[in-house]
Design an enzyme around this catalytic site. Structure first.
Site, PDB file in Angstrom:
ATOM      1  N   ILE A 140       0.823  -1.219   0.000  1.00 54.14           N
ATOM      2  CA  ILE A 140       0.000   0.000   0.000  1.00 54.14           C
ATOM      3  C   ILE A 140       0.851   1.260   0.000  1.00 54.14           C
ATOM      4  O   ILE A 140       0.321   2.376  -0.034  1.00 54.14           O
ATOM      5  CB  ILE A 140      -0.939   0.018   1.231  1.00 54.14           C
ATOM      6  N   GLY A 146      11.315   2.117   2.818  1.00 50.15           N
ATOM      7  CA  GLY A 146      10.965   0.712   2.755  1.00 50.15           C
ATOM      8  C   GLY A 146       9.613   0.516   2.094  1.00 50.15           C
ATOM      9  O   GLY A 146       9.170   1.340   1.293  1.00 50.15           O
ATOM     10  N   ASP A 260       9.993  15.849   8.697  1.00 52.62           N
ATOM     11  CA  ASP A 260       9.638  15.394   7.347  1.00 52.62           C
ATOM     12  C   ASP A 260       8.137  15.521   7.120  1.00 52.62           C
ATOM     13  O   ASP A 260       7.474  14.578   6.695  1.00 52.62           O
ATOM     14  CB  ASP A 260      10.092  13.949   7.139  1.00 52.62           C
TER      15      ASP A 260
END
Length: 455
Positions: A140, A146, A260
């Site tokens: 998804i 990763g 972030d």
């Protein structure tokens, strides 16, 4: 005749009353039984002693037999090696081990075998089963961090499993940061970290599953001629995100700087409630620390200019990133888009130019079917400009930003503002832009003091 009638074998060869067996046979049987019993007792003692030092195995409802071990090794998260909750301390040779505390009690100890402190310990076998062997059809999301898989646990609850890429120790670093920064934090606008897995070099994090994916998909994906993100939904997302960041900055000790903030890290549930995610780059600011010097990291287009040039990081860096995100939510544009004309590549510069020339309606995403009221739009634009102020000290706090976005009144002052901001502010009617909103500390009937939440 022989003396006494004995045979040459003597007394050992005489038959006894025990099953008619000769005496030497009975002696041999007794000696064998004695030796066998001793060896059996010794074996059982050694086995019992060894079992006390083995990892405990649990039988899960799924029928799997995962191996649970308290020897976590490298997952020491702070000075004491605590991973959350009572019952753990650091052992320099053997990592983290169970000590006296809650784990020593029978019930609590049993629960701790399935849960370590705040979160659940998952085995690789469990996560492989949940994700159908990490099948591609369950992916998804993926990126430099990763791959994220959709998983279903034995109790039918749906989770998101992030398999961290191990590039030069990156997985280990991000694993530690996420567990330390957000593992024990609970807030409705921060994604819930449910548990983790650390087996060999593998590092995995298990989150609550968000049905509507991330904000980037809805802003920049193929959504048709009309976006499902109405103005009201967009403001709901902006306000919720601001509240989540405010909790990180102002509700925790030490405070957490996300580092972030971007649309792909804002997850959405069925009701479009936002949850800030991905804390792999987060930094902690301890008491009395105004900033931390660190390697510049983040996503191009969202990074605050002073952080990019100096490496000095604090919560105002997140405020700048949030300002860019808010512009993205309003306009539907990417922070940096090289497909656009030269004057529109950088979202912040284009946005400032449009507001400065009073083309405020032109910054709206054309996919928004029903436009907001001028009052609501201009109030939100002002928040954008304050968040991306080049002077980091003049940027508001995230708690103030959340308050301003959801408030009907918008307090502001013209001093210390750029000419472009003053140009926009002077366009607002007096009813939309009051000079000041009374504070709770003001006395009734007294002259209001010259204070502003901007300072």
């Amino acid at each position: 005749m022989g003396a006494g009638g004995h045979k040459s074998g003597g007394i050992l060869t005489e038959k006894t009353s025990v099953l008619g067996l000769r005496l030497y046979v009975l002696i041999a049987i007794a000696a064998f039984a004695l030796v066998t019993g001793g060896l059996t007792a010794l074996f059982l003692f050694l086995r019992s002693s060894n079992r006390r030092h083995r990892p405990t195995r649990l039988k899960h409802s799924s029928g799997l037999m995962p191996t649970f071990t308290m020897d976590i090794g490298e997952i020491g998260l702070d000075g004491t090696g605590r991973i959350g909750g009572k019952g753990f301390e650091r052992n320099e040779k053997k990592g983290a081990k169970v000590v006296e505390g809650e784990c020593s009690k029978s019930k609590a100890g049993a629960e701790m075998m399935g849960h370590i402190g705040w979160g659940r310990w998952f085995t690789m076998a469990e996560l492989e089963t949940a994700t159908s062997g990490f099948g591609e059809w369950n992916v998804i999301g993926e990126g430099g961090y990763g791959v994220v898989y959709r998983g279903v646990l034995p109790d039918l609850s749906v989770v998101a499993v992030k398999n961290l890429l191990n590039k030069k120790g990156q997985a280990e670093r991000e694993f530690k940061v996420e567990v330390e920064a957000i593992g024990r934090v609970r807030h409705k606008n921060l994604v819930g970290l449910l548990g983790y897995c650390a087996e060999g070099p593998k590092r995995m994090l298990v989150y609550e599953y968000m049905d509507n994916g991330n904000l980037e998909q809805w802003l920049h994906g193929d959504v048709g001629l009309v976006s499902l993100l109405t103005w009201e939904i967009r403001m709901k997302i902006a306000i919720g995100t601001a509240k989540g960041l405010a909790h990180l900055h102002e509700g925790l000790e030490p405070k957490v700087v996300h580092r972030d903030i971007k649309s792909s890290n804002i997850l959405l549930d069925k009701q479009w409630n936002p949850k800030v995610s991905d804390f792999g780059l987060a930094k902690l600011l301890g008491p009395g620390s105004n900033f931390v010097t660190t390697r510049v990291m983040g996503t191009f287009g969202y990074v605050a200019p002073e952080y990019a040039s100096t490496g000095l990081l604090n919560e105002s860096s997140d405020v700048y990133s949030f300002g860019v995100l808010l512009m993205e939510i309003i306009s539907g544009r990417n922070p940096v888009d090289y497909r656009r004309p030269s004057g529109e590549v950088n979202l912040v510069e284009w946005f400032r130019g449009m507001v400065g020339t009073k083309h405020v309606e032109d910054v709206l995403d054309p996919l928004i079917e029903i436009q907001p009221s001028p009052r609501s739009l201009k109030r939100t634009l002002l928040v954008c400009l304050r968040c991306v102020d080049l002077d980091a000290q003049k940027r508001p706090k995230m708690g103030q930003i959340a308050h301003m976005l959801e408030g009907d009144e918008f307090p502001f002052r013209l001093e210390h503002r750029s000419p472009r901001e003053v140009s926009l502010l002077t366009c607002l009617p007096a009813s939309v832009a009051p000079a000041r909103v009374p504070l709770l500390t003001d006395k009734v009937g007294s002259n209001p003091p010259e204070r502003s939440i901007w300072r």
